[in-house]
Design a protein around this motif. Structure first.
Motif, PDB file in Angstrom:
ATOM      1  N   PHE A 165      33.876  24.202   6.135  1.00 14.73           N
ATOM      2  CA  PHE A 165      33.373  24.356   7.506  1.00 14.73           C
ATOM      3  C   PHE A 165      33.302  25.833   7.886  1.00 14.73           C
ATOM      4  CE2 PHE A 165      34.938  25.197  11.849  1.00 14.73           C
ATOM      5  CZ  PHE A 165      33.804  24.839  12.561  1.00 14.73           C
ATOM      6  N   TYR A 166      34.369  26.566   7.613  1.00 16.89           N
ATOM      7  CA  TYR A 166      34.387  27.984   7.977  1.00 16.89           C
ATOM      8  C   TYR A 166      33.299  28.748   7.223  1.00 16.89           C
ATOM      9  CZ  TYR A 166      35.913  32.760   8.718  1.00 16.89           C
ATOM     10  OH  TYR A 166      35.942  34.103   9.045  1.00 16.89           O
ATOM     11  N   ASN A 167      33.170  28.489   5.946  1.00 19.33           N
ATOM     12  CA  ASN A 167      32.174  29.210   5.154  1.00 19.33           C
ATOM     13  C   ASN A 167      30.750  28.890   5.603  1.00 19.33           C
ATOM     14  OD1 ASN A 167      34.145  30.455   3.630  1.00 19.33           O
ATOM     15  ND2 ASN A 167      34.068  28.938   1.982  1.00 19.33           N
ATOM     16  N   GLU A 168      30.504  27.632   5.998  1.00 17.16           N
ATOM     17  CA  GLU A 168      29.160  27.235   6.420  1.00 17.16           C
ATOM     18  C   GLU A 168      28.783  27.789   7.784  1.00 17.16           C
ATOM     19  OE1 GLU A 168      26.589  25.439   5.155  1.00 17.16           O
ATOM     20  OE2 GLU A 168      27.546  25.355   3.192  1.00 17.16           O
ATOM     21  N   TYR A 169      29.762  27.916   8.678  1.00 15.29           N
ATOM     22  CA  TYR A 169      29.443  28.204  10.078  1.00 15.29           C
ATOM     23  C   TYR A 169      30.075  29.492  10.600  1.00 15.29           C
ATOM     24  CZ  TYR A 169      27.434  23.527  10.414  1.00 15.29           C
ATOM     25  OH  TYR A 169      26.646  22.413  10.243  1.00 15.29           O
ATOM     26  N   ARG A 170      30.619  30.317   9.746  1.00 18.50           N
ATOM     27  CA  ARG A 170      31.346  31.492  10.222  1.00 18.50           C
ATOM     28  C   ARG A 170      30.482  32.402  11.095  1.00 18.50           C
ATOM     29  NH1 ARG A 170      33.273  34.201   4.799  1.00 18.50           N
ATOM     30  NH2 ARG A 170      34.294  35.580   6.302  1.00 18.50           N
ATOM     31  N   ASP A 171      29.171  32.448  10.824  1.00 20.22           N
ATOM     32  CA  ASP A 171      28.299  33.319  11.618  1.00 20.22           C
ATOM     33  C   ASP A 171      27.965  32.743  12.980  1.00 20.22           C
ATOM     34  OD1 ASP A 171      26.807  31.302  10.364  1.00 20.22           O
ATOM     35  OD2 ASP A 171      24.954  32.476  10.452  1.00 20.22           O
ATOM     36  N   ARG A 172      28.323  31.467  13.212  1.00 21.98           N
ATOM     37  CA  ARG A 172      28.030  30.846  14.500  1.00 21.98           C
ATOM     38  C   ARG A 172      29.303  30.621  15.333  1.00 21.98           C
ATOM     39  NH1 ARG A 172      23.234  26.439  13.067  1.00 21.98           N
ATOM     40  NH2 ARG A 172      22.368  27.560  11.290  1.00 21.98           N
ATOM     41  N   LEU A 173      30.454  30.984  14.793  1.00 21.12           N
ATOM     42  CA  LEU A 173      31.707  30.742  15.496  1.00 21.12           C
ATOM     43  C   LEU A 173      31.854  31.672  16.692  1.00 21.12           C
ATOM     44  CD1 LEU A 173      34.334  30.198  12.632  1.00 21.12           C
ATOM     45  CD2 LEU A 173      32.917  28.505  13.824  1.00 21.12           C
ATOM     46  N   ARG A 174      32.362  31.108  17.774  1.00 23.39           N
ATOM     47  CA  ARG A 174      32.745  31.872  18.952  1.00 23.39           C
ATOM     48  C   ARG A 174      34.244  31.657  19.129  1.00 23.39           C
ATOM     49  NH1 ARG A 174      28.561  33.216  17.595  1.00 23.39           N
ATOM     50  NH2 ARG A 174      26.618  33.475  18.792  1.00 23.39           N
ATOM     51  N   ILE A 175      35.007  32.653  18.747  1.00 25.02           N
ATOM     52  CA  ILE A 175      36.458  32.530  18.720  1.00 25.02           C
ATOM     53  C   ILE A 175      37.029  32.816  20.105  1.00 25.02           C
ATOM     54  CG2 ILE A 175      38.570  33.326  17.605  1.00 25.02           C
ATOM     55  CD1 ILE A 175      36.608  31.997  15.697  1.00 25.02           C
ATOM     56  N   PHE A 176      37.944  31.949  20.571  1.00 20.76           N
ATOM     57  CA  PHE A 176      38.633  32.205  21.833  1.00 20.76           C
ATOM     58  C   PHE A 176      40.135  32.244  21.597  1.00 20.76           C
ATOM     59  CE2 PHE A 176      38.517  27.601  21.572  1.00 20.76           C
ATOM     60  CZ  PHE A 176      39.751  27.205  22.074  1.00 20.76           C
ATOM     61  N   GLU A 177      40.837  32.856  22.526  1.00 17.94           N
ATOM     62  CA  GLU A 177      42.286  33.019  22.359  1.00 17.94           C
ATOM     63  C   GLU A 177      43.069  31.873  23.002  1.00 17.94           C
ATOM     64  OE1 GLU A 177      43.824  35.188  20.504  1.00 17.94           O
ATOM     65  OE2 GLU A 177      41.995  36.271  19.927  1.00 17.94           O
ATOM     66  N   ASP A 178      43.023  31.754  24.313  1.00 20.80           N
ATOM     67  CA  ASP A 178      43.835  30.755  25.012  1.00 20.80           C
ATOM     68  C   ASP A 178      43.002  29.743  25.790  1.00 20.80           C
ATOM     69  OD1 ASP A 178      46.361  31.926  24.271  1.00 20.80           O
ATOM     70  OD2 ASP A 178      45.894  33.537  25.677  1.00 20.80           O
ATOM     71  N   ARG A 179      41.967  30.226  26.466  1.00 13.44           N
ATOM     72  CA  ARG A 179      41.182  29.369  27.360  1.00 13.44           C
ATOM     73  C   ARG A 179      39.784  29.950  27.459  1.00 13.44           C
ATOM     74  NH1 ARG A 179      39.626  29.155  32.705  1.00 13.44           N
ATOM     75  NH2 ARG A 179      39.790  27.124  33.759  1.00 13.44           N
ATOM     76  N   HIS A 180      38.775  29.061  27.454  1.00 10.73           N
ATOM     77  CA  HIS A 180      37.403  29.565  27.496  1.00 10.73           C
ATOM     78  C   HIS A 180      36.504  28.547  28.182  1.00 10.73           C
ATOM     79  CE1 HIS A 180      33.678  31.472  26.372  1.00 10.73           C
ATOM     80  NE2 HIS A 180      33.304  30.444  25.636  1.00 10.73           N
ATOM     81  N   GLU A 181      35.695  29.018  29.148  1.00  5.18           N
ATOM     82  CA  GLU A 181      34.719  28.147  29.804  1.00  5.18           C
ATOM     83  C   GLU A 181      33.430  28.166  28.989  1.00  5.18           C
ATOM     84  OE1 GLU A 181      33.476  26.870  34.246  1.00  5.18           O
ATOM     85  OE2 GLU A 181      33.395  29.029  33.852  1.00  5.18           O
ATOM     86  N   VAL A 182      33.119  27.043  28.344  1.00  4.55           N
ATOM     87  CA  VAL A 182      31.971  26.935  27.458  1.00  4.55           C
ATOM     88  C   VAL A 182      30.688  26.723  28.255  1.00  4.55           C
ATOM     89  CG1 VAL A 182      30.948  25.528  25.615  1.00  4.55           C
ATOM     90  CG2 VAL A 182      33.391  26.105  25.559  1.00  4.55           C
ATOM     91  N   ALA A 183      30.775  25.905  29.291  1.00  2.00           N
ATOM     92  CA  ALA A 183      29.667  25.639  30.205  1.00  2.00           C
ATOM     93  C   ALA A 183      30.301  25.417  31.573  1.00  2.00           C
ATOM     94  CB  ALA A 183      28.884  24.406  29.754  1.00  2.00           C
TER      95      ALA A 183
END
Length: 305
Positions: free
Chosen positions: A185-203
């Motif tokens: 999964f990581y190798n396939e999608y690493r360029d599309r990952l949006r890494i967050f730390e604790d909390r993130h509003e996606v929408a």
């Protein structure tokens, strides 16, 4: 009237489900859809690794469940908010032999009228194979838009660089498959990952937050709009957890922390009276949590047709 025979032998190219496999609801202004990815058979011993086997046997009997193996439900979600279509987890996928009733999410999503091309964001609660495997199915990546954003916690990505299985109690082949699937999964999608730390509003109103426990980066997703709310709890809880929140699941990488997270979420949901959906509660798993002292109770909603 359509008969079972008509359903099984329909001329339609797409097979029809004999039972519902998706459930739609609204959380304020957010449209939500629970989609069944099928079921995964597992040994019942993985349900409570720190319990007396006799106590587990009594609970299984009380719940009319078989003594040796059980069908583990697999649920994913879709949320639509302010023009964004957010997929929450992606199910098992079809690359694992022996699980013909799992890995149903891609065709069931399409049957619901949601094209993979319309997905703007994907939230991964954690990188176990039954949550990321669906993104590794042939043809899925090619249909996702090139700018799709895949949100996963930094702690989760870091954990799977060198995962620790020392506190888990899994069937022998599973750790290697979990490790290889997370790596793929990581190798396939690493360029599309949006890494967050604790909390993130996606929408708008769709917030992912880290809880840890099940895996170090395990997260839950809150849908909040107006005075309505729903929490998709990922693998923070299982059916046995309401009666025995202190029982450890064999797939928990930190069982003690998992129990604390589970109890904390139960109390939070009982207080805010929000809806609960979880990956491994029986479909559609939409309900609420009632609490009386140290006892918790699952209260399913009445289906709204």
């Amino acid at each position: 009237m359509l008969s079972v025979d008509d359903t099984l032998h329909s001329n339609s190219q797409a097979p029809r489900d004999l039972v519902p496999s998706r459930y739609a609801l609204r959380v304020g202004e957010i449209d939500a859809l629970v989609v069944s990815d099928g079921v995964l058979p597992l040994p019942t011993a993985t349900m409570a690794t720190n319990a007396d086997p006799a106590d587990l046997a009594d609970w299984l009997n009380h719940m009319f469940m078989p003594p040796d193996a059980f069908d583990w439900p697999l649920n994913v979600m879709v949320a639509r908010s302010a023009g964004q279509t957010v997929l929450i987890d992606a199910g098992l996928g079809g690359q694992f032999p022996g699980f013909p009733r799992a890995g149903q999410f891609p065709q069931r999503l399409e049957a619901a009228g949601i094209a993979l091309e319309s997905v703007t964001d994907v939230i991964i609660t954690h990188m176990h194979m039954d949550h990321v495997g669906g993104l590794l199915v042939a043809g899925v990546k090619e249909r996702l838009r090139p700018d799709v954003r895949i949100h996963v916690s930094a702690a989760e990505v870091e954990f799977w660089t060198s995962p620790d299985f020392s506190h888990t109690v899994m069937p022998k082949p599973v750790p290697d498959v979990l490790r290889s699937t997370a790596t793929s999964f990581y190798n396939e999608y690493r360029d599309r990952l949006r890494i967050f730390e604790d909390r993130h509003e996606v929408a708008p109103g769709v917030v992912v937050r880290i809880t840890g426990g099940h895996t170090p980066g395990h997260s839950v997703v809150d849908l909040v709009s107006g005075d309505e709310r729903l929490t998709f709890a990922g693998d923070a809880m299982f059916p046995v957890g309401f009666d025995h929140p202190d029982w450890h699941n064999g797939f928990e990488h930190d069982p003690e922390e998992s129990a604390r997270v589970r109890i904390g979420l139960f109390r939070e949901l009982a207080q805010n009276r929000g809806l609960l959906v979880a990956a491994h509660l029986p479909f559609p798993s939409v309900g609420r949590v009632a609490v009386d002292g140290d006892a918790f109770r699952w209260v399913p909603v009445i289906w709204d047709y």
